[in-house]
Write a protein that holds these residues in place. Structure first.
Motif, PDB file in Angstrom:
ATOM      1  N   THR A 120      74.700  22.346 101.700  1.00  0.00           N
ATOM      2  CA  THR A 120      73.731  23.214 101.066  1.00  0.00           C
ATOM      3  C   THR A 120      72.797  22.342 100.234  1.00  0.00           C
ATOM      4  OG1 THR A 120      73.465  25.093  99.600  1.00  0.00           O
ATOM      5  CG2 THR A 120      75.233  23.586  99.082  1.00  0.00           C
ATOM      6  N   ASN A 146      79.175  32.550  98.620  1.00  0.00           N
ATOM      7  CA  ASN A 146      78.266  31.515  99.105  1.00  0.00           C
ATOM      8  C   ASN A 146      78.953  30.569 100.087  1.00  0.00           C
ATOM      9  OD1 ASN A 146      79.927  30.260  97.333  1.00  0.00           O
ATOM     10  ND2 ASN A 146      78.321  29.519  95.973  1.00  0.00           N
ATOM     11  N   CYS A 147      80.115  31.002 100.634  1.00  0.00           N
ATOM     12  CA  CYS A 147      80.844  30.171 101.605  1.00  0.00           C
ATOM     13  C   CYS A 147      79.929  29.766 102.752  1.00  0.00           C
ATOM     14  CB  CYS A 147      82.036  30.921 102.184  1.00  0.00           C
ATOM     15  SG  CYS A 147      82.909  31.952 101.032  1.00  0.00           S
ATOM     16  N   TRP A 148      79.112  30.736 103.201  1.00  0.00           N
ATOM     17  CA  TRP A 148      78.344  30.501 104.412  1.00  0.00           C
ATOM     18  C   TRP A 148      77.047  29.769 104.179  1.00  0.00           C
ATOM     19  CZ3 TRP A 148      81.249  34.902 103.552  1.00  0.00           C
ATOM     20  CH2 TRP A 148      82.384  34.999 104.378  1.00  0.00           C
ATOM     21  N   GLU A 149      76.820  29.298 102.936  1.00  0.00           N
ATOM     22  CA  GLU A 149      75.718  28.360 102.724  1.00  0.00           C
ATOM     23  C   GLU A 149      76.025  27.069 103.479  1.00  0.00           C
ATOM     24  OE1 GLU A 149      74.278  29.657  98.253  1.00  0.00           O
ATOM     25  OE2 GLU A 149      74.832  27.574  98.606  1.00  0.00           O
ATOM     26  N   CYS A 150      77.325  26.749 103.550  1.00  0.00           N
ATOM     27  CA  CYS A 150      77.741  25.528 104.236  1.00  0.00           C
ATOM     28  C   CYS A 150      78.571  25.831 105.478  1.00  0.00           C
ATOM     29  CB  CYS A 150      78.554  24.629 103.305  1.00  0.00           C
ATOM     30  SG  CYS A 150      77.644  24.079 101.877  1.00  0.00           S
ATOM     31  N   ASP A 152      82.032  40.980 103.445  1.00  0.00           N
ATOM     32  CA  ASP A 152      80.971  41.517 102.593  1.00  0.00           C
ATOM     33  C   ASP A 152      81.292  42.913 102.102  1.00  0.00           C
ATOM     34  OD1 ASP A 152      77.939  40.054 104.061  1.00  0.00           O
ATOM     35  OD2 ASP A 152      79.746  39.189 103.174  1.00  0.00           O
ATOM     36  N   THR A 159      65.907  28.164  93.334  1.00  0.00           N
ATOM     37  CA  THR A 159      66.011  28.707  94.682  1.00  0.00           C
ATOM     38  C   THR A 159      65.621  27.689  95.752  1.00  0.00           C
ATOM     39  OG1 THR A 159      63.904  29.742  94.172  1.00  0.00           O
ATOM     40  CG2 THR A 159      65.786  31.190  94.306  1.00  0.00           C
ATOM     41  N   ARG A 169      75.166  25.190  88.873  1.00  0.00           N
ATOM     42  CA  ARG A 169      76.252  26.150  88.679  1.00  0.00           C
ATOM     43  C   ARG A 169      77.583  25.454  88.515  1.00  0.00           C
ATOM     44  NH1 ARG A 169      74.665  30.804  92.994  1.00  0.00           N
ATOM     45  NH2 ARG A 169      73.813  28.960  94.029  1.00  0.00           N
ATOM     46  N   GLU A 218      79.306  36.206  94.689  1.00  0.00           N
ATOM     47  CA  GLU A 218      80.035  34.945  94.762  1.00  0.00           C
ATOM     48  C   GLU A 218      80.182  34.434  96.186  1.00  0.00           C
ATOM     49  OE1 GLU A 218      81.053  35.541  90.739  1.00  0.00           O
ATOM     50  OE2 GLU A 218      82.727  34.559  91.725  1.00  0.00           O
ATOM     51  N   GLN A 230      73.221  21.005  91.785  1.00  0.00           N
ATOM     52  CA  GLN A 230      74.065  22.201  91.805  1.00  0.00           C
ATOM     53  C   GLN A 230      74.456  22.539  90.360  1.00  0.00           C
ATOM     54  OE1 GLN A 230      75.621  24.378  93.994  1.00  0.00           O
ATOM     55  NE2 GLN A 230      74.384  23.697  95.722  1.00  0.00           N
ATOM     56  N   ASP A 264      67.230  23.266 101.181  1.00  0.00           N
ATOM     57  CA  ASP A 264      68.218  23.815 102.094  1.00  0.00           C
ATOM     58  C   ASP A 264      68.083  23.133 103.448  1.00  0.00           C
ATOM     59  OD1 ASP A 264      68.724  27.133 103.578  1.00  0.00           O
ATOM     60  OD2 ASP A 264      70.010  25.364 103.484  1.00  0.00           O
TER      61      ASP A 264
END
Lengths: 399, 129, 262
Positions: C188, B118-122, B105, A35, A111, B116, A109, C172
């Motif tokens: 990220t 996670n687009c908005w992580e970046c 969402d 995390t 994953r 799944e 990463q 992050d």
């Protein structure tokens, strides 16, 4: 054959329970790394590989060292190694499993790890490293499993096994050569870019791996009825001696070139490791410990009396393992990053979480090793009983 | 054989478990509503037709990514409508679908693939940078 | 009969394993061959940058370069220097050009600040070592590019880069970005990033943010000159023919596209 893994005494279950506790601790801490990111480790912008990759580098050597029992037994018919071979393969399987786990926990990463297979890059040595490691794991599982199965049934192994065994010999050499090539092809890192890196890796692997095997054999002899035999252990000790001699010679050769030529790019990383650089001396005690242990253990191993005295041999083997672990793991990996390409001398020390995850991965390896040895011991016991009953001599040398 | 009752009980448990979604959701009094998606006001159509977008928007986004990042081409011509669009999640998709929570969402939660997203992580969510 | 069932199950298991692993690998092999065919040719264009060491002495010029780039690309400002992320920044001359520094180099010269960034090499070591082609040299413009979606964060590219140009996101980055610019994504945690020669500006006919920002500073005109190295009539090509230039660590054979003039 696998039933012996599920049937054991209190000590067996307590051993597995102990490994499980350590694994769970490692998992819990790894969750935090998952995390928060790799900030939980001690790595930094300048030292981007640390404890995890150091373990990976050391353990690839251990995995490759199984070849040191395969060659004498299969190519030269050294019957003494009959019972050592299965231990060597078990150690190889557990070492490769740990290698792959260490790479996994080092990824930013994880994953996306399958991207290495989905987008193959043949010009990247890391791609080949993963391919040969995966292949080696499969090879050892198949060879070890089939051999044990055949022994259990009291029959010779199937004919297709021999070519696989022959394949495993260059393959074992290749996994550690490829790992060395990961480092030795980088123009940016003069400490690593030496043609001697692959021979050094192999020499230190053939010293540390068989040392581990010797200790494993002695432990098994103490706690189970499995005895690989004095002769096998003695021969392994000889292999460790020669390998460690070569290792020391290669290290001397490296030191000479760097020190005598005085070229700063070659001199500075060694200065950092041996004497400290820019006021940072964290690696110095480790380096000298490794040198003392390495030289001391070779001096002792040269004495036949030491090699014959099994408790003393075990202690010396532990010293060999420690010396190689420091030099190849932390020394090689961290030394390559200091000084950085912009001349910065960074300090690296693994953090608590980093160490915990490392211990967790080792626990996985030891768990696998314990189970595999239990199976091997079970099969050998069955075969021995059957042999005694029918008057046949089973492969292994011990009547 | 005294295993027969155990096997039959086991079979019954497995069958009940496998058919759980059927008898649990379709039990009387529990209807399955389609998700309440907030559609952009005014805009009549998306980049491609809606059934295609519903099924293939991920493939389309992957295609856009390869085109922009690897080929350096950011102009997309719609196959269904012939219109040109700039290939950009934030710039094009989210120019109309301004609120991911009431659109993306909701549908993803409905089909249970919320994990799944996670687009908005970046990529920047303009409504919540 | 038990033996036959066991053998059958074993065979089915191996077949499933083989197909399960083999089919995606076959697909991947196909993709790899396609990629190789594309990457074989030399780039049609090679973007390059010429930095005037004298003009970049100005603290203002260097500062706006870094600020413009980092603002444009949402580069985080991580306070811990061990976890810094930077695309373009200043370093001492002695550290940038160690092969040009000797015992009698003037002390002032040794600490002269020099702008450093990714060199977008002709023979990039980082591209060679990347196991997923998450970084590659684009054939259309010679930019060494990052695909943030594919990067697995193994940091092999950082080990391979002789210039220390790459940064890893140890955590992050979002909490460390003062104002997120929506027109450009952030990264990220767990991926590597570096200068991308502002390809998002280049494809619209613009120029890199640092070049534009430097020009706006008084005395900054000509401090950073950007252009196509493969075009003999471009500003950079003419500048390189006219003035003496050096590059970082030429003996390594990486072939950088960033040059420095006095």
């Amino acid at each position: 054959m696998f039933e012996s893994a599920f049937r054991g005494g209190v000590r067996y279950w307590m051993l597995l329970g102990f490994w499980t506790v350590v694994i769970l601790a490692g998992l819990a801490v790894y969750g935090r790394q998952w995390t928060d990111g790799l900030t939980v480790t001690g790595m930094s912008r300048d030292v981007t590989w640390g404890l995890y990759i150091a373990q990976f580098t050391f353990l690839v050597g251990v995995a490759a060292s199984a070849v040191m029992v395969i060659i004498p037994f299969y190519l030269h018919n050294e019957k003494a190694f009959g019972r050592m071979v299965v231990l060597g393969e078990s150690l190889a399987v557990s070492a490769v499993a740990m290698c792959m786990l260490f790479v996994f926990v080092d990824l930013g990463q994880p994953r996306r790890v399958l991207n290495v297979l989905l987008y193959p890059c043949p010009q990247s040595i890391m791609f080949w490293d993963i391919v040969v490691l995966g292949g080696y794991l499969l090879l050892n599982l198949v060879i070890g499993g089939t051999t044990l199965d055949a022994e259990r049934n009291g029959a010779p192994p199937p004919r297709w096994l021999k070519p696989l065994v022959y394949l495993s010999i260059p393959w074992a050499i290749s996994i550690h050569t490829v790992t060395a090539f990961l480092y030795s092809g980088l123009a940016a890192r003069p400490f690593w870019m030496t043609p001697l890196l692959a021979p050094r890796f192999l020499a230190s692997a053939f010293a540390s791996g068989p040392s581990l095997l010797i200790i494993l054999a002695l432990v098994l002899r103490k706690f189970t009825r499995f005895d690989p035999g004095k002769e096998a252990i003695a021969k392994l000790a000889t292999i460790v001696t020669y390998a460690m001699l070569f290792n020391l010679f290669f290290l001397l050769a490296e030191l000479f070139t760097a020190v005598y030529s005085g070229v700063p790019d070659h001199r500075h990383p060694l200065a950092y490791l041996f004497f400290g650089l820019g006021g940072i001396r964290t690696m110095v005690p480790w380096t000298w410990t490794s040198v003392l242990l390495g030289v001391g253990s070779v001096a002792l191993l040269l004495l036949p009396a030491v090699r014959r005295h099994e408790n003393l041999l075990a202690a010396v083997c532990a010293a060999v393992i420690a010396a190689v672990w420091i030099e190849k793991g932390l020394g090689t990996v961290v030394g390559g990053f200091v000084p950085s390409p912009l001349g910065n001398v960074a300090r690296y020390a693994p953090t608590g979480p980093e160490i915990t995850v490392t211990l967790g991965v080792y626990a996985v390896g030891f768990f696998v090793l314990s189970v595999l040895c239990k199976i091997a011991v079970g099969v050998k016991a069955e075969a021995a009983t059957a042999g005694l009953d029918s008057g046949q001599r089973m492969d292994g040398g011990m009547p | 054989m005294n295993d027969k009752p155990t096997i039959l009980v086991g079979l019954a448990v497995v069958l009940l478990g496998l058919t759980f979604p059927v008898w649990h959701s379709l039990a009387p009094g529990r209807s399955v509503e389609p998700p309440d998606l907030e559609l952009p006001a005014g805009r009549l159509r998306c980049v491609e037709e809606t059934p295609y977008m519903r099924a293939h928007h991920v493939d389309l986004l992957d295609q856009w990514r390869e085109s922009v990042v690897r080929d350096g081409n950011e102009t997309y011509v719609s196959e269904a409508f012939g219109e040109s669009h700039r290939m950009s999640l934030t710039g094009t998709c989210m120019a109309c679908h301004t609120n991911r929570r009431t659109f993306c969402d909701r549908c993803h939660a409905y089909v249970n693939v919320a994990a799944e997203l996670n687009c908005w992580e970046c990529h920047v969510d303009p409504s919540n940078p | 009969m038990a033996e036959c069932r066991r053998t059958f199950l074993k065979r089915v298991g191996y077949a499933a394993l083989g197909a399960g692993c083999g089919l995606p690998l076959a697909g991947a092999a196909g993709r790899a061959l396609e990629q190789r065919r594309g990457a074989a040719t030399a780039p049609a264009k090679q973007w390059g940058l010429v930095i005037d060491l004298q003009k970049c002495q100005s603290e203002a010029v260097r500062r706006v370069c870094t600020e413009a780039c980092h603002r444009e690309h949402n580069v985080p400002q991580v306070p811990d220097p061990d976890e810094e992320v930077k695309w373009i920044w200043s370093e001492d001359y002695a550290n940038v050009f160690p092969d040009q520094t000797h015992a009698y180099t003037a002390a002032a010269s040794k600490v002269m600040p020099v702008l450093v960034l990714c060199n977008h090499c002709a023979h990039p070591a980082c591209v060679k070592v990347c196991p997923t082609a998450a970084t590659w040299k684009r054939s259309q413009d010679g930019v060494v590019m990052m695909d943030m979606h594919r990067c697995i964060g193994c940091r092999y590219c950082i080990a391979a880069c002789p210039y220390g140009a790459r940064s890893f996101n140890w955590r992050d980055p979002r909490p460390f970005i003062e104002t997120i610019r929506p027109e450009y994504p952030t990264r990220t945690k767990g991926v590597v990033e570096k200068c991308n020669f502002c390809v998002e500006r280049l494809r619209r006919g613009g120029e890199p943010a640092c070049v534009e920002a430097a020009r706006a500073v008084p005395g900054g005109e000509g401090s950073l000159v950007f252009g196509d190295l493969s075009d003999p009539d471009s500003d950079v090509s003419r500048l390189l023919r006219r003035k003496h230039s050096i590059c970082r660590r030429p003996s390594l054979g990486s072939g950088p596209s960033v040059f420095y003039t006095m």
